[in-house]
Motif scaffolding. Structure first.
Motif, PDB file in Angstrom:
ATOM      1  N   GLY A 147       0.799  -1.216   0.000  1.00 23.23           N
ATOM      2  CA  GLY A 147       0.000   0.000   0.000  1.00 23.23           C
ATOM      3  C   GLY A 147       0.828   1.260   0.000  1.00 23.23           C
ATOM      4  N   PHE A 148       1.942   1.237   0.736  1.00 24.65           N
ATOM      5  CA  PHE A 148       2.784   2.429   0.818  1.00 24.65           C
ATOM      6  C   PHE A 148       3.340   2.820  -0.538  1.00 24.65           C
ATOM      7  N   VAL A 149       3.946   1.862  -1.250  1.00 21.75           N
ATOM      8  CA  VAL A 149       4.547   2.201  -2.533  1.00 21.75           C
ATOM      9  C   VAL A 149       3.474   2.572  -3.552  1.00 21.75           C
ATOM     10  N   ASN A 150       2.299   1.956  -3.466  1.00 21.18           N
ATOM     11  CA  ASN A 150       1.199   2.353  -4.336  1.00 21.18           C
ATOM     12  C   ASN A 150       0.797   3.800  -4.084  1.00 21.18           C
ATOM     13  N   ARG A 151       0.668   4.156  -2.828  1.00 23.47           N
ATOM     14  CA  ARG A 151       0.243   5.530  -2.495  1.00 23.47           C
ATOM     15  C   ARG A 151       1.266   6.558  -2.954  1.00 23.47           C
ATOM     16  N   ILE A 152       2.546   6.311  -2.652  1.00 22.35           N
ATOM     17  CA  ILE A 152       3.579   7.279  -3.006  1.00 22.35           C
ATOM     18  C   ILE A 152       3.690   7.453  -4.516  1.00 22.35           C
ATOM     19  N   LEU A 153       3.687   6.358  -5.259  1.00 16.36           N
ATOM     20  CA  LEU A 153       3.797   6.456  -6.716  1.00 16.36           C
ATOM     21  C   LEU A 153       2.571   7.131  -7.316  1.00 16.36           C
ATOM     22  N   ARG A 154       1.426   6.898  -6.712  1.00 16.69           N
ATOM     23  CA  ARG A 154       0.212   7.570  -7.179  1.00 16.69           C
ATOM     24  C   ARG A 154       0.282   9.067  -6.911  1.00 16.69           C
ATOM     25  N   ILE A 164      -2.528  -3.813  -5.443  1.00 13.42           N
ATOM     26  CA  ILE A 164      -2.072  -4.117  -4.087  1.00 13.42           C
ATOM     27  C   ILE A 164      -1.730  -5.597  -3.988  1.00 13.42           C
ATOM     28  N   SER A 165      -0.539  -5.882  -3.462  1.00 12.70           N
ATOM     29  CA  SER A 165      -0.127  -7.272  -3.275  1.00 12.70           C
ATOM     30  C   SER A 165      -0.884  -7.909  -2.113  1.00 12.70           C
ATOM     31  N   ALA A 166      -0.747  -9.213  -1.994  1.00 11.71           N
ATOM     32  CA  ALA A 166      -1.548  -9.976  -1.027  1.00 11.71           C
ATOM     33  C   ALA A 166      -1.086  -9.829   0.420  1.00 11.71           C
ATOM     34  N   SER A 167       0.080  -9.232   0.654  1.00  9.25           N
ATOM     35  CA  SER A 167       0.638  -9.179   2.010  1.00  9.25           C
ATOM     36  C   SER A 167      -0.065  -8.103   2.834  1.00  9.25           C
ATOM     37  N   ARG A 168      -1.062  -8.524   3.598  1.00  3.07           N
ATOM     38  CA  ARG A 168      -1.914  -7.569   4.331  1.00  3.07           C
ATOM     39  C   ARG A 168      -1.146  -6.753   5.369  1.00  3.07           C
ATOM     40  N   HIS A 170       1.885  -5.624   5.245  1.00  7.70           N
ATOM     41  CA  HIS A 170       2.926  -4.739   4.733  1.00  7.70           C
ATOM     42  C   HIS A 170       2.550  -3.271   4.899  1.00  7.70           C
ATOM     43  N   GLU A 171       3.557  -2.423   4.815  1.00  9.50           N
ATOM     44  CA  GLU A 171       3.418  -0.999   5.095  1.00  9.50           C
ATOM     45  C   GLU A 171       2.310  -0.347   4.257  1.00  9.50           C
ATOM     46  N   GLY A 172       1.335   0.231   4.933  1.00 15.01           N
ATOM     47  CA  GLY A 172       0.315   1.042   4.277  1.00 15.01           C
ATOM     48  C   GLY A 172      -0.732   0.289   3.494  1.00 15.01           C
ATOM     49  N   THR A 173      -0.702  -1.039   3.513  1.00 14.12           N
ATOM     50  CA  THR A 173      -1.605  -1.793   2.648  1.00 14.12           C
ATOM     51  C   THR A 173      -3.067  -1.644   3.064  1.00 14.12           C
ATOM     52  N   VAL A 174      -3.357  -1.788   4.339  1.00 15.55           N
ATOM     53  CA  VAL A 174      -4.748  -1.674   4.795  1.00 15.55           C
ATOM     54  C   VAL A 174      -5.296  -0.285   4.497  1.00 15.55           C
ATOM     55  N   ASP A 175      -4.502   0.749   4.786  1.00 19.42           N
ATOM     56  CA  ASP A 175      -4.972   2.119   4.558  1.00 19.42           C
ATOM     57  C   ASP A 175      -5.211   2.387   3.074  1.00 19.42           C
ATOM     58  N   PHE A 176      -4.321   1.885   2.222  1.00 16.79           N
ATOM     59  CA  PHE A 176      -4.502   2.150   0.791  1.00 16.79           C
ATOM     60  C   PHE A 176      -5.705   1.381   0.254  1.00 16.79           C
ATOM     61  N   TYR A 177      -5.895   0.164   0.722  1.00 16.10           N
ATOM     62  CA  TYR A 177      -7.102  -0.574   0.322  1.00 16.10           C
ATOM     63  C   TYR A 177      -8.342   0.211   0.717  1.00 16.10           C
ATOM     64  N   ASN A 178      -8.385   0.685   1.943  1.00 15.86           N
ATOM     65  CA  ASN A 178      -9.563   1.415   2.431  1.00 15.86           C
ATOM     66  C   ASN A 178      -9.761   2.750   1.732  1.00 15.86           C
ATOM     67  N   SER A 179      -8.700   3.278   1.107  1.00 21.82           N
ATOM     68  CA  SER A 179      -8.838   4.539   0.376  1.00 21.82           C
ATOM     69  C   SER A 179      -9.650   4.381  -0.901  1.00 21.82           C
ATOM     70  N   GLY A 180      -9.728   3.139  -1.407  1.00 24.01           N
ATOM     71  CA  GLY A 180     -10.472   2.875  -2.636  1.00 24.01           C
ATOM     72  C   GLY A 180      -9.783   3.350  -3.899  1.00 24.01           C
ATOM     73  N   GLN A 181      -8.487   3.709  -3.818  1.00 27.67           N
ATOM     74  CA  GLN A 181      -7.782   4.262  -4.972  1.00 27.67           C
ATOM     75  C   GLN A 181      -7.045   3.210  -5.796  1.00 27.67           C
ATOM     76  N   GLN A 186      -4.782  -8.293  -4.823  1.00 29.38           N
ATOM     77  CA  GLN A 186      -4.487  -9.723  -4.818  1.00 29.38           C
ATOM     78  C   GLN A 186      -5.054 -10.346  -3.534  1.00 29.38           C
ATOM     79  N   ASN A 187      -6.076 -11.185  -3.693  1.00 32.63           N
ATOM     80  CA  ASN A 187      -6.782 -11.672  -2.504  1.00 32.63           C
ATOM     81  C   ASN A 187      -6.454 -13.113  -2.127  1.00 32.63           C
ATOM     82  N   GLN A 188      -5.896 -13.883  -3.053  1.00 34.36           N
ATOM     83  CA  GLN A 188      -5.497 -15.252  -2.726  1.00 34.36           C
ATOM     84  C   GLN A 188      -4.255 -15.620  -3.532  1.00 34.36           C
ATOM     85  N   VAL A 189      -3.407 -16.451  -2.942  1.00 35.12           N
ATOM     86  CA  VAL A 189      -2.211 -16.890  -3.661  1.00 35.12           C
ATOM     87  C   VAL A 189      -2.073 -18.410  -3.557  1.00 35.12           C
TER      88      VAL A 189
END
Length: 264
Positions: A147-154, A164-168, A170-181, A186-189
């Motif tokens: 989530g962190f790298v997605n947010r910064i690059l965006r 968003i990768s499957a690693s829940r 990881h840094e910023g992932t939950v917040d970026f998912y909840n942002s809806g952006q 990735q929900n299953q591996v």
């Protein structure tokens, strides 16, 4: 695996889009993880062409040891510098996209497959700046990562698509998912499809993803984008398991359980 080998089975399962890979050379144990490889041809026909003939679209993802921070920091042993590393990746992505007939304007995602945080992000930003200047003049750029790298690059406007990768954790992932952006999540591996019953180790190795129903495009190419109403129906099938947990509340020497407080 070469998805062309099971293209008709994927279509029969109502799959509409598959993610396939570019890489500047095969990685050990991942020989078929390069859709532009001559080894992925079947009867002289390239893998993407077979997928498209079966009504499937493709999302292109560039991954060549993109799970290693040193790739972005100082380059790998065959390039020797971060500058040479991104140049080699950009050339491979462009050459292979053209080889398989990917139309310009569709997306190529680039993986950042480790837990990026603020201390490690500057080399990643520089990598994507170069990718934007080279590959970005022909294809839309996406990122696969936490989530962190997605947010910064965006925020830096270096990508058009966010995955968003499957690693829940990881840094910023939950917040970026909840942002809806995001565009893909990735929900299953490591699922196994089409293997014989009781043989979990056999079959097609599949990771699954959700497409955000609020977006109309994920940069796919081939048989077209997925209808938003289909994505909404899939998204609406999500279920969350909730159990009632007794909560003790003290006061006046009396403790009574309260089962009204749910916990995920």
């Amino acid at each position: 695996h070469n998805a062309a080998k099971v293209a008709s089975k994927l279509a029969a399962q109502n799959v509409k889009v598959v993610v396939r890979f570019f890489a500047r050379k095969p990685q050990p144990g991942l020989r078929e993880k390069v859709m532009a490889s001559d080894g992925n041809m079947i009867d002289g026909v390239r893998e993407p062409t077979i997928l498209i003939r079966n009504g499937l679209s493709i999302v292109s993802l560039y991954q060549y040891r993109n799970n290693l921070p040193e790739k972005f920091l100082k380059g790998l042993e065959d390039t020797g510098s971060a500058k040479a590393e991104v140049a080699a990746d950009a050339k491979a992505a462009l050459d292979q996209a053209r080889l398989v007939g990917q139309p310009e304007g569709s997306a190529i995602y680039f993986g950042v497959d480790f837990n990026v945080n603020r201390a490690a992000v500057d080399p990643v930003l520089e990598y994507f700046r170069v990718i934007g200047q080279t590959v970005g003049s022909h294809y839309a750029i996406g990122v696969y990562g936490n989530g962190f790298v997605n947010r910064i690059l965006r925020e830096e406007k270096l990508v058009s698509y966010n995955w968003i990768s499957a690693s829940r954790s990881h840094e910023g992932t939950v917040d970026f998912y909840n942002s809806g952006q995001w565009h893909l999540f990735q929900n299953q591996v490591d699922r196994r499809w089409f293997g014989p019953p009781g043989k979990c180790s056999n079959g097609l190795d599949v990771d699954t993803n959700l497409q955000n129903p609020s977006v109309s495009s994920i940069g796919a190419w081939g048989a077209g984008e997925v209808d938003r109403s289909r994505n909404q129906k899939i998204f609406d099938q999500r279920r969350f398991a909730i159990r009632a947990t007794p909560v003790e509340s003290g006061g006046g020497g009396s403790c009574k359980p309260d089962s009204r407080v749910p916990r995920n």
